[in-house]
Every structure is written in C-alpha cells, then in structure tokens.
Design a protein around this motif. Structure first.
Motif, mmCIF file in Angstrom:
data_model
loop_
_atom_site.group_PDB
_atom_site.id
_atom_site.type_symbol
_atom_site.label_atom_id
_atom_site.label_comp_id
_atom_site.label_asym_id
_atom_site.label_seq_id
_atom_site.Cartn_x
_atom_site.Cartn_y
_atom_site.Cartn_z
ATOM 1 N N GLU A 127 0.887 -1.323 0.145
ATOM 2 C CA GLU A 127 0.054 0.028 0.124
ATOM 3 C C GLU A 127 0.862 1.293 -0.047
ATOM 4 N N ALA A 128 0.200 2.491 -0.479
ATOM 5 C CA ALA A 128 0.588 3.679 -0.285
ATOM 6 C C ALA A 128 -0.265 4.576 0.530
ATOM 7 N N THR A 129 0.128 5.036 1.351
ATOM 8 C CA THR A 129 -0.645 5.953 2.342
ATOM 9 C C THR A 129 -0.303 7.228 2.410
ATOM 10 N N PHE A 130 -1.221 8.199 1.999
ATOM 11 C CA PHE A 130 -1.023 9.485 1.878
ATOM 12 C C PHE A 130 -1.459 10.360 3.220
ATOM 13 N N TYR A 131 -0.754 10.892 4.115
ATOM 14 C CA TYR A 131 -1.098 11.456 5.472
ATOM 15 C C TYR A 131 -1.046 13.219 5.171
ATOM 16 N N LYS A 132 -2.128 13.745 5.504
ATOM 17 C CA LYS A 132 -2.301 15.296 5.528
ATOM 18 C C LYS A 132 -1.388 15.745 6.814
ATOM 19 N N ARG A 133 -0.508 16.848 6.402
ATOM 20 C CA ARG A 133 0.091 17.607 7.448
ATOM 21 C C ARG A 133 -0.772 18.762 7.754
ATOM 22 N N MET A 134 -0.623 19.489 8.893
ATOM 23 C CA MET A 134 -1.016 20.786 9.334
ATOM 24 C C MET A 134 -0.901 21.860 8.353
ATOM 25 N N ASN A 135 0.328 21.602 7.685
ATOM 26 C CA ASN A 135 0.630 22.835 6.710
ATOM 27 C C ASN A 135 0.170 22.586 5.338
ATOM 28 N N GLY A 136 -0.719 21.292 5.150
ATOM 29 C CA GLY A 136 -1.400 21.135 3.784
ATOM 30 C C GLY A 136 -0.331 20.296 2.964
ATOM 31 N N GLU A 137 0.895 19.613 3.261
ATOM 32 C CA GLU A 137 1.643 18.812 2.782
ATOM 33 C C GLU A 137 1.326 17.569 3.129
ATOM 34 N N ALA A 138 1.947 16.491 2.654
ATOM 35 C CA ALA A 138 1.602 15.310 2.749
ATOM 36 C C ALA A 138 2.913 14.460 2.986
ATOM 37 N N LEU A 139 2.546 13.551 3.863
ATOM 38 C CA LEU A 139 3.486 12.455 4.271
ATOM 39 C C LEU A 139 3.230 10.974 3.580
ATOM 40 N N LEU A 140 4.142 10.533 2.754
ATOM 41 C CA LEU A 140 3.591 9.120 1.709
ATOM 42 C C LEU A 140 4.420 8.240 2.482
ATOM 43 N N ILE A 141 3.701 7.054 2.954
ATOM 44 C CA ILE A 141 4.450 5.951 3.570
ATOM 45 C C ILE A 141 4.033 4.662 2.560
ATOM 46 N N ILE A 142 5.088 4.071 1.950
ATOM 47 C CA ILE A 142 4.892 2.998 1.097
ATOM 48 C C ILE A 142 5.419 1.691 1.924
ATOM 49 N N ASP A 143 4.493 0.796 1.973
ATOM 50 C CA ASP A 143 4.827 -0.400 2.918
ATOM 51 C C ASP A 143 4.310 -1.474 2.008
ATOM 52 N N VAL A 144 5.385 -2.137 1.672
ATOM 53 C CA VAL A 144 5.114 -3.411 0.708
ATOM 54 C C VAL A 144 5.893 -4.634 1.386
ATOM 55 N N LYS A 145 5.513 -5.759 0.739
ATOM 56 C CA LYS A 145 5.732 -7.014 1.473
ATOM 57 C C LYS A 145 6.777 -7.645 0.284
ATOM 58 N N GLY A 146 7.607 -8.743 0.507
ATOM 59 C CA GLY A 146 8.218 -9.331 -0.494
ATOM 60 C C GLY A 146 9.603 -8.892 -0.937
ATOM 61 N N THR A 147 9.940 -7.836 -0.292
ATOM 62 C CA THR A 147 11.472 -7.130 -0.851
ATOM 63 C C THR A 147 12.376 -7.956 0.073
ATOM 64 N N MET A 148 13.534 -7.852 -0.552
ATOM 65 C CA MET A 148 14.587 -8.706 0.228
ATOM 66 C C MET A 148 15.729 -7.634 0.993
ATOM 67 N N ASN A 149 16.139 -8.392 2.017
ATOM 68 C CA ASN A 149 17.204 -7.451 2.794
ATOM 69 C C ASN A 149 18.301 -7.238 1.944
ATOM 70 N N GLY A 150 18.736 -5.928 2.310
ATOM 71 C CA GLY A 150 19.989 -5.249 1.473
ATOM 72 C C GLY A 150 19.547 -4.658 0.254
ATOM 73 N N ASN A 151 18.386 -4.879 -0.339
ATOM 74 C CA ASN A 151 18.022 -4.142 -1.646
ATOM 75 C C ASN A 151 17.332 -2.844 -1.309
ATOM 76 N N SER A 152 17.561 -1.850 -2.104
ATOM 77 C CA SER A 152 16.989 -0.412 -2.220
ATOM 78 C C SER A 152 16.147 -0.507 -3.344
ATOM 79 N N HIS A 153 14.927 0.226 -3.392
ATOM 80 C CA HIS A 153 14.214 0.193 -4.390
ATOM 81 C C HIS A 153 13.494 1.391 -4.730
ATOM 82 N N PRO A 154 14.030 2.157 -6.051
ATOM 83 C CA PRO A 154 13.682 3.389 -6.534
ATOM 84 C C PRO A 154 12.283 3.685 -6.524
#
Length: 642
Positions: A541-568
């Motif tokens: 999932e990708a969850t967008f949270y609204k901030r007080m200043n109108g900006e957003a915090l985006l948290i991507i939370d996925v399963k199945g990735t491998m330790n040591g990897n970095s995914h653009p």
C-alpha cells in the motif's frame, strides 16, 4: 414618658436655681455651646445613653446624663482621668442618675480637688465618664464613655486575627482614632472560655518573621472575648499616633495564658504588613513521593512585599523540609534566590516574608509574579538532593495552553509515547517527553530537528536527556540552539520533528520519533493499493497522510522485498495503462523493512504539490527493482483521480 418629662422640667428648673460647686449664686444661663458624648452599655446591654456638656454664662459647665434602660435606684457617676481602657482616679463627681428618669444634672467650675476647670478645658480633658450600678456596688458599671480629647472618632481600621492552636478562636482587632490622635485597640475573639485571661501584644516585623514586643495589650477576658487597650506610645516610651500605627511594621499575637506564652490562640498582621486581597497561587507537584503535593500562595501586603505560604499534603510529623525559590525554570535548574522558612511536616505549612532576594536586592509582589524562578522543597537538610515538591512560578508559570505530539516507536516496538508542549506565562515552552518501555538506568538524547522526519534535518533544539528509569525528559525552550528566540506559538508552527536516540554513543539508533508543529499529521489519510508486477511477489500500500501545513507524508509499505536491497520509487503522470514521466521522486523503499517515507510538498519541477493535489492527481506510483534496473517494476498502483 410622663415621669421623664417631669424629671426634665425639674432639671431645667434646678439649672436656673442652683449649682453643685459654683460659688456664684446668680441665675445660671446656658450660652448655647454644648458637646455630647456617647455612653455605651457595660454590664447591662439594655442601658446606654449620652452625656452633654453645656457652657454657662457664668463660666460654669452643666453636665447632663441621660440614660435609656434604667428603671429604679440611684446610680453614682464620675468623670475619671485617662481613657476608659486605661482607667484612672475620679476627677469630678457628678450627681447620681435617678433610675426612674435615667437623668441627672451637675453644674460646676472646678474639680473635686478644687482645681478650676472651664468648659473649654473639659472639651480637651483627658478623661472618661463612669456610671455605676449603685453606691453599694461601685464595681459594676452600667454605662461608660470617653470624653474630651479621648473621644473616639469615626475613623477606624479592623485587622483580621486568624485562629492558631484552636480553630474556634478567631476574631479581629479594631483600631479607632481618638480626637487627640491616639488609638483605642479593641480585640474581639470568638470561642474563648470564661475564667481564662489571654495576654496579647503588638510585635515588630511580620508574623512570618517574628519579632520583639512593641505594645502590650490589656489581657483579653475569656468570658467576654474582649480586650481594650489605649495606645499612645510603644512599650519603650516612643510616642505613636493612629496614623503611625496604620503604617507600623508589626503583627498581633494573642497567647493562651501568661504561663503558656508559647501557645498562640490568634494572630494577624497589621499596619503596612496587612495582607491585601491580591494573591497568586502556584501548584507544587509531587517529586520523590507521589503522596506529597500542594501549592504556594503569594499574598501582597499593603507595603508591597509578599507573604509566601506553602501548604503540602502528605508530609509527616517530626520532619522538616527546607524550601527555596531558585532562578530559572525547574527544567533548567538554577541558584537559590530566596530561602523559605522550613516546612513543618506536622502541619504541612511554611510561611515566609519576602521583601528581598538572598543577595539583598529588594523585590516586590509584582516583581515576584514576573520572576524567572521555581520552587523546590527538599526531603531534609541532610538530603537536599531528594525533592518532595516542585513548581514553576512567576513568568515561568505553566498556562492551560498545551499541545501533545505522538512519538512512534522505531527500533524497539515497545518504546513509544508523546511530547507535550506547554506554554508559560512568558510565552516560552516546557517540553515534556514521556516514553513507555525505556530500560532502567538508560539515558536517551533527544532533539528537535528541522524539516520532517521523512526528510531529515539538522538539530534545532537539544533536549535534556530522557531518563530511562522514569521515561521522562523535561526541557525549557525559549530559543533554538543557535540563539534565535522562539515562542510557544512559533514552535506550534515550526517545520520540525523529534528524534529520541538509543544513547549518546549510539545516536544512529532511534527509539522514538514524531513530526511536530506544521508537520503534525491531521488524521486525514488516503490509502492506495500497490499491486505486484510480473509475478515479483512484491505488493502493498501507499498511504498519504495530510499535514497541518497542507503537505503530505507518503508511506509506502510493501511485502516481499529482500534484505539489503534499495528500491527506487516515483510518482508518474498518467496511469499504469498510459504511463508518463516522473513528476515526484520518492525516497527508495528499504528492502529490509519494505518501507519508504517521503514528504510531499512539491513536484520535481518545484511546482506546489500537496495532500489535496494528490487526491485529484492523474498519476500512479512505480516501485523499481534497483537504481541499476529501473526497467524492472516490483509493484505499481494508480493514485488520485485514477
């Protein structure tokens, strides 16, 4: 009434036909000059009246007594020297009052000892009138009143006398000005007992300070609860007027008995030390013992100085607790500015007169209410390191305005809590961090950083390290670490976040974190699905949270990735079926956690792009295999209008 009229006519007739000690046999005529004084009841509350001095043309004076409430018998009357409160010898004998009429008349031009006295001299005479029950019972007075220079004016001042050893003994002390400028002090107490006599005094200084006796009162009669004292001078012979008493640096003590002067039954400050209605109470919170807490009340005196009364619950008899006002806030700590009278564990009370700091600098009530300080009460003189109660005062007092931010767990899911920002009277801030799950004896550095937690940033404010045993850190914030002043209101708009670290030697490991100020999350959020691509096994999932200043915090939370990897990862324009260019570059997804956190405020071309823009955006999210293999997608999902 008929008897009263006949008696009055008889008195008038006698005035014109005779006089008691005047050698002039001529007809007596009044000039029209006269002065009337009140005669107050004494043994019988129903008997009172007046005495009138009238000037005659032959230089004599006629004194007429007129009482209400008498019924029969003859009542001797005299003019005495001194005040009624002092008592004194007979100066002039008056004709007895006829009980049936309540009246008598005496004309004279000399005292009993033959000394001439005029009408004018009588009006300035240092004396009083006594009317007795009978010739056989001169000890019982039925009426009494001060005359001449001792006459009481309508100018008076009443001071409260609070109970001390016995809560039922309380009352007041009334100071009344005489014509000659001296003072009658009448003390009236409730709850005293017949047969007891209670010594009383005016002492120098305030009751909180204590001081030597300045004026000795006539002992208070327990049967009546009354003491009357004439005050024209101090015990050392120094003269003192009514006005000077009202500005006197003193207090009144009433004692249990002459044999028990150490036990007080009533007490109150007077003169310049009188307490006004202006006061301020500060809360004192518990420290080492949760049962001990209370408050400190600052009360303004007439002279502008302060009585500080500390009252604590939960202290024990036999203990004595030193206390002080310190400089700065309790969170900062500071040197002692004022030393209190030690608090008595039995009563839980301490009373201290404050007119100056410990270094001799004068300080007023108003200045104390703006003082940069706090109060500490210690366990004992031998254990000053253990506090039993503490509270900020003056400009450091905490208001009811506060804001709490959530601090989420990081490296240890058991550690989480919040940071409470409380506004002080002076506009600065107390920040209290409270975490659950911290290990005992640990010490955890903490800071406010610039930017959002998703972005990271430099340290702006350094906290007092969090105590692992209590899970608490308290920090006074009036400026940033670079010296820039910052108020509570500015902190609530600050672009920042809080980090709490594992230790000073392991700052890289976070135990708690949370966005603050304008970066706080509002609670509004939108969740989008990220589906697996080409059987990669990665989804989430990708969850967008609204901030007080109108900006957003985006948290991507996925399963199945491998330790040591970095995914653009990126937000693209278009949709997954009609792909487009990258518009927002996201922080890479960590293969170990499967998570990525990015603050969304603008697109890569610097155009504004906030939470509300995301919800209507024609776009999608791509999660790539690696920076060197962007062509391989692991997960993908439409967002916004798609």
């Amino acid at each position: 009434m008929k008897t009263k009229i006949l008696a009055s006519l008889l008195v008038t007739f006698l005035i014109f036909t005779s006089c008691s000690n005047d050698d002039d046999g001529d007809m007596i005529q009044e000039t029209g000059d006269s002065k009337t004084y009140s005669l107050m009841s004494v043994s019988n509350p129903s008997i009172s009246g007046m005495v009138t001095f009238s000037k005659n043309t032959n230089n004599t004076t006629t004194v007429k007594v007129d009482l209400n409430g008498t019924t029969s018998g003859m009542h001797p009357a005299h003019i005495h020297i001194n005040t009624a409160a002092e008592g004194g010898a007979i100066a002039i004998s008056l004709e007895p009052i006829n009980g049936a009429s309540g009246m008598s008349s005496t004309t004279f031009n000399k005292k009993d000892d033959g000394t001439p006295i005029s009408y004018e001299e009588l009006l300035d005479f240092n004396g009083y009138v006594n009317v007795h029950k009978s010739a056989d019972d001169l000890g019982t007075l039925i009426a009494q009143g001060d005359i001449g220079q001792n006459e009481l004016t309508e100018t008076s001042k009443t001071y409260a006398l609070a109970s001390q050893s016995n809560p039922s003994n309380m009352g007041d002390a009334k100071f009344t000005k005489r014509v000659n400028g001296t003072t009658l002090i009448e003390v009236m107490l409730n709850g005293t007992t017949a047969g007891n006599m209670h010594p009383g005094h005016i002492h120098m200084n305030t009751a909180a300070e204590g001081g030597d006796i300045a004026v000795t009162f006539t002992p208070l009669d327990g049967g009546t609860g009354v003491s009357k004292t004439q005050v024209a001078m101090l015990d050392d012979g120094s003269e003192i007027t009514y006005e000077e008493l009202l500005d006197y640096n003193g207090y009144v003590n009433i004692h249990k008995s002459a044999d028990e002067l150490g036990i007080l039954i009533a007490q109150g400050d007077i003169g310049q030390n009188e307490l006004t209605n202006a006061s301020k109470t500060y809360a004192l919170g518990s420290k080492s013992n949760p049962a001990i807490m209370g408050d400190a009340t600052f009360t303004k005196r007439v002279n502008g100085t302060t009585l500080v009364e500390v009252m604590l619950e939960g202290t024990s008899a036999g203990d004595e607790h030193p206390g002080h006002i310190h400089m700065n806030t309790a969170a900062e700590g500071g040197d002692i500015a004022i030393t209190f009278t030690p608090l008595d564990g039995a009563t839980g009370m301490s009373k201290t007169q404050v007119a100056m700091l410990g270094d001799g600098t004068a300080i007023t009530y108003e200045e104390l209410l703006d003082f940069n300080g706090y109060i500490n009460f210690h366990k004992s003189a031998d254990d000053l390191g253990t506090l039993v109660a503490q509270g900020d005062i003056g400009q450091n007092e905490l208001t009811n305005t506060s804001k709490t931010y959530t601090l989420g767990s990081k490296s240890n899911p058991a550690i989480m809590g919040d940071a409470k920002f409380t506004k002080r009277v002076n506009g600065t801030t107390l920040i209290e961090v409270m975490l659950e799950g911290t290990p005992a004896n640990g010490e955890h550095p903490g800071h406010i950083h610039m930017n959002t937690a998703a972005e990271g940033g430099d340290i702006a404010v350094t906290f007092m390290p969090l105590n692992g045993t209590t899970g608490i850190s308290m920090t006074q914030v009036g400026m940033l670490d670079d010296g820039t002043a910052i108020t509570y209101d500015q902190l609530l708009e600050f672009d920042g976040y809080i980090n709490i670290h594992k230790s000073a030697t392991d700052l890289g490991t976070l135990i708690a974190q949370g966005d603050i100020g304008q970066n706080e999350l509002t609670g509004d959020k939108k969740v989008y699905t990220l589906a697996t691509v080409a059987n990669s096994g990665v989804d989430g999932e990708a969850t967008f949270y609204k901030r007080m200043n109108g900006e957003a915090l985006l948290i991507i939370d996925v399963k199945g990735t491998m330790n040591g990897n970095s995914h653009p990862s990126h937000i693209h324009t278009g949709d997954i079926n009609n792909p487009g260019a990258i518009t927002v570059s996201l922080n890479p997804v960590d293969g170990n956690s499967g998570m990525s956190m990015t603050n969304i405020a603008k697109q890569d071309d610097d155009s504004v792009f906030g939470y509300d823009d995301v919800l209507t955006y024609n776009g999608y999210i791509n999660v790539h295999k690696s920076a060197t293999d962007l062509g391989t997608l692991l997960a993908q999902g439409n967002i916004g209008s798609n």
